[in-house]
Design an enzyme around this catalytic site. Structure first.
Site, mmCIF file in Angstrom:
data_model
loop_
_atom_site.group_PDB
_atom_site.id
_atom_site.type_symbol
_atom_site.label_atom_id
_atom_site.label_comp_id
_atom_site.label_asym_id
_atom_site.label_seq_id
_atom_site.Cartn_x
_atom_site.Cartn_y
_atom_site.Cartn_z
ATOM 1 N NE ARG A 38 -4.073 -1.290 1.730
ATOM 2 C CZ ARG A 38 -4.780 -2.051 2.618
ATOM 3 N NH1 ARG A 38 -4.872 -2.097 4.107
ATOM 4 N NH2 ARG A 38 -6.397 -2.377 2.173
ATOM 5 C CE LYS A 200 -20.049 -11.661 8.580
ATOM 6 N NZ LYS A 200 -19.849 -10.713 9.725
ATOM 7 N N GLY A 353 -8.982 -7.522 0.348
ATOM 8 C CA GLY A 353 -7.181 -8.161 0.915
ATOM 9 C C GLY A 353 -7.044 -9.304 1.451
ATOM 10 N N GLY A 376 -13.358 -3.608 0.846
ATOM 11 C CA GLY A 376 -14.272 -3.077 0.869
ATOM 12 C C GLY A 376 -14.906 -2.192 -0.261
HETATM 13 P P1 ADP Z 1 -11.389 -10.821 1.380
HETATM 14 O O1 ADP Z 1 -10.390 -9.686 2.239
HETATM 15 O O2 ADP Z 1 -10.425 -11.080 0.248
HETATM 16 O O3 ADP Z 1 -12.233 -10.267 0.953
HETATM 17 P P2 ADP Z 1 -12.355 -12.406 3.191
HETATM 18 O O4 ADP Z 1 -12.169 -11.062 4.169
HETATM 19 O O5 ADP Z 1 -14.488 -12.369 2.652
HETATM 20 O O6 ADP Z 1 -11.756 -12.027 1.724
HETATM 21 O O7 ADP Z 1 -12.477 -14.118 3.500
HETATM 22 C C1 ADP Z 1 -10.906 -14.321 3.756
HETATM 23 C C2 ADP Z 1 -11.093 -15.523 4.706
HETATM 24 O O8 ADP Z 1 -11.292 -16.612 4.653
HETATM 25 C C3 ADP Z 1 -9.675 -15.738 5.349
HETATM 26 O O9 ADP Z 1 -9.039 -15.570 6.652
HETATM 27 C C4 ADP Z 1 -9.502 -17.651 4.887
HETATM 28 O O10 ADP Z 1 -9.152 -18.158 5.910
HETATM 29 C C5 ADP Z 1 -11.898 -17.459 5.279
HETATM 30 N N1 ADP Z 1 -12.102 -18.705 4.646
HETATM 31 C C6 ADP Z 1 -11.862 -19.109 3.280
HETATM 32 N N2 ADP Z 1 -12.749 -20.312 3.043
HETATM 33 C C7 ADP Z 1 -12.959 -20.016 4.376
HETATM 34 C C8 ADP Z 1 -13.673 -22.098 5.239
HETATM 35 N N3 ADP Z 1 -13.548 -23.085 4.540
HETATM 36 N N4 ADP Z 1 -13.705 -21.860 6.369
HETATM 37 C C9 ADP Z 1 -13.255 -20.961 7.389
HETATM 38 N N5 ADP Z 1 -12.495 -19.915 6.835
HETATM 39 C C10 ADP Z 1 -12.465 -19.851 5.883
HETATM 40 MG MG MG Z 2 -10.714 -9.598 4.436
#
Ligand code: ADP
Ligand code: MG
Length: 396
Positions: A38, A200, A353, A376
């Site tokens: 960043r 989520k 992220g 986000g």
């Molecule tokens: P991003 O930051 O790319 O938007 P998120 O914050 O939504 O992604 O999700 C990332 C998190 O989801 C990671 O910490 C990862 O470990 C978790 N994750 C992905 N698949 C699983 C799973 N099957 N069970 C538990 N956690 C998971």
């Molecule tokens: Mg995330």
């Protein structure tokens, strides 16, 4: 790109103090910067300003200190990383809204950069307090927003300040982000494939809805897939399932028909800890006492093939618990497929992220078309087509 957005190239810069909102929300451990992506992302704008005789004064938040000083979230560790990386002297002043900070901004010399302490040490920042915004405005002669990752928040240093400081323009990083994300919102070349994973669903419902009409295929993985599979009636054992989002997931599956793909196999284990035994099962046979932590090999191949032949690809959210190597295979396979699609001429964008971190860890960040610096923010822009931090720049 938002058509009326004021850009840096249009601003008079020579001899001006440019108050730049950057996104230096970097990971710290033991007072050291763990990932400088960043920070590096701000160099084009800072160089652009310095080369045209402007003196950059930088505002940023870091973490969530909650409106009062907390040394664990100090921006001080950024000073040396920035100075070394950009090759210019970097001065530091605190607090960001003080007379000392204004004084330091006025004493800046050509080529120097002033970094101010964490804006979230100040209680008015996240409230978008008018008085604080007015004090921020005294730090510059023009405002440049280059903190793409924060444009979905209306805070004093992103939105409030634009009421008191004019011109308020977008920096080069924001310009680049909007060019890439705008292509996905415009008329993306088909097949347009979207992969969504991560933790989520509730955070990403609007995004999913938005893609439902535009994408040709939506591949679901990660914990998000657990909720969809559970909505389809599977028993996912101890897997992370977002109970409150199950009905929404069921409704989306109804509407989407074959457009949404769910994993056909899963890697399950008693937990994510090192040494826990992992095995591959079909979604209807997740043993009780285990949890799904990655997509399985068949799903890897299926998703990989679809992504490889995409002409446009957007990906948000890891396919599994990628922080552990044992459950990173699905995520790594998708990153490799994205790279393959890119070399075959596809336009590929990674947002989020953790997703960006995963692609970087796989060494493939430069093998895709664009890795967004905004989590986000990139998702909100793709879903809504606007962001509060950008709206504040328009017509100012
Ligand atoms: P991003 O930051 O790319 O938007 P998120 O914050 O939504 O992604 O999700 C990332 C998190 O989801 C990671 O910490 C990862 O470990 C978790 N994750 C992905 N698949 C699983 C799973 N099957 N069970 C538990 N956690 C998971
Ligand atoms: Mg995330």
């Amino acid at each position: 790109m938002t058509s009326s957005l004021r850009q840096l190239g249009a601003a008079d810069l020579s001899g001006k103090r440019a108050l730049v909102r950057v996104d230096y929300n970097v990971p710290l451990a033991d007072g050291r910067v763990q990932d400088s992506t960043r920070i590096e992302a701000s160099y084009p704008t800072l160089d652009y300003l310095a080369e045209r005789g402007a003196r950059p004064v930088l505002l940023s938040h870091l973490g969530r200190p909650g409106g009062s000083p907390d040394s664990r979230y100090s921006l001080l560790p950024v000073v040396d990383v920035l100075a070394e990386g950009i090759g210019r002297p970097v001065l530091f002043a605190e607090p960001a809204d003080s007379g000392e900070a204004v004084e330091a901004s006025r004493n800046l010399r050509d080529g120097e950069i002033l970094l101010l302490e964490n804006t979230r040490f100040l209680p008015g920042e996240t409230r978008n307090d008018e008085e604080l915004a007015r004090r921020f405005a005294e730090l510059g002669d023009l405002f440049v927003n280059d903190a793409f990752g924060t444009t979905h928040r209306a805070h004093a240093s992103t939105v409030g300040v634009t009421r008191w400081l004019s011109p308020a323009v977008a920096g080069l990083l924001i310009e680049r982000e909007l060019l890439a994300l705008g292509r996905l919102r415009g008329n993306p070349e088909a097949p347009f494939v979207v992969a969504l994973g991560g933790a989520k669903i509730s955070d990403k419902i609007d995004l999913l809805e938005g893609f439902l009409s535009r994408a040709d295929r939506i591949l679901i993985g990660g914990a998000m897939a657990n909720t969809f599979l559970s909505a389809r009636g599977e028993d996912l054992g101890d897997s992370l399932v977002e109970e409150t989002a199950r009905d929404t997931a069921a409704a989306l599956l109804d509407r989407a028909g074959a457009k949404i793909l769910l994993p056909v196999d899963l890697v399950v284990s008693s937990g994510p800890e090192a040494g826990a035994e992992a095995r591959v099962v079909v979604p209807s046979e997740v043993p009780s006492g285990t949890m799904a932590l990655d997509i399985g090999p068949l799903t890897r191949d299926l998703y990989g093939e679809i992504v490889s032949s995409a002409r446009t690809f957007f990906w948000n959210g890891p396919m599994g618990f990628f922080e552990r190597e044992a459950f990173a295979e699905g995520t790594n396979a998708l990153a490799a497929a994205a790279a393959a699609a890119t070399s075959a001429g596809a336009f590929t964008v990674i947002g989020g992220g953790d997703s960006a971190a995963a692609v970087r860890r796989a060494g493939l960040a430069t093998a895709v078309s664009h890795v967004s610096t905004g989590g986000g923010a990139s998702l909100e822009y793709l879903a809504e087509g606007s962001l509060p931090g950008l709206d504040a720049l328009e017509g100012s």
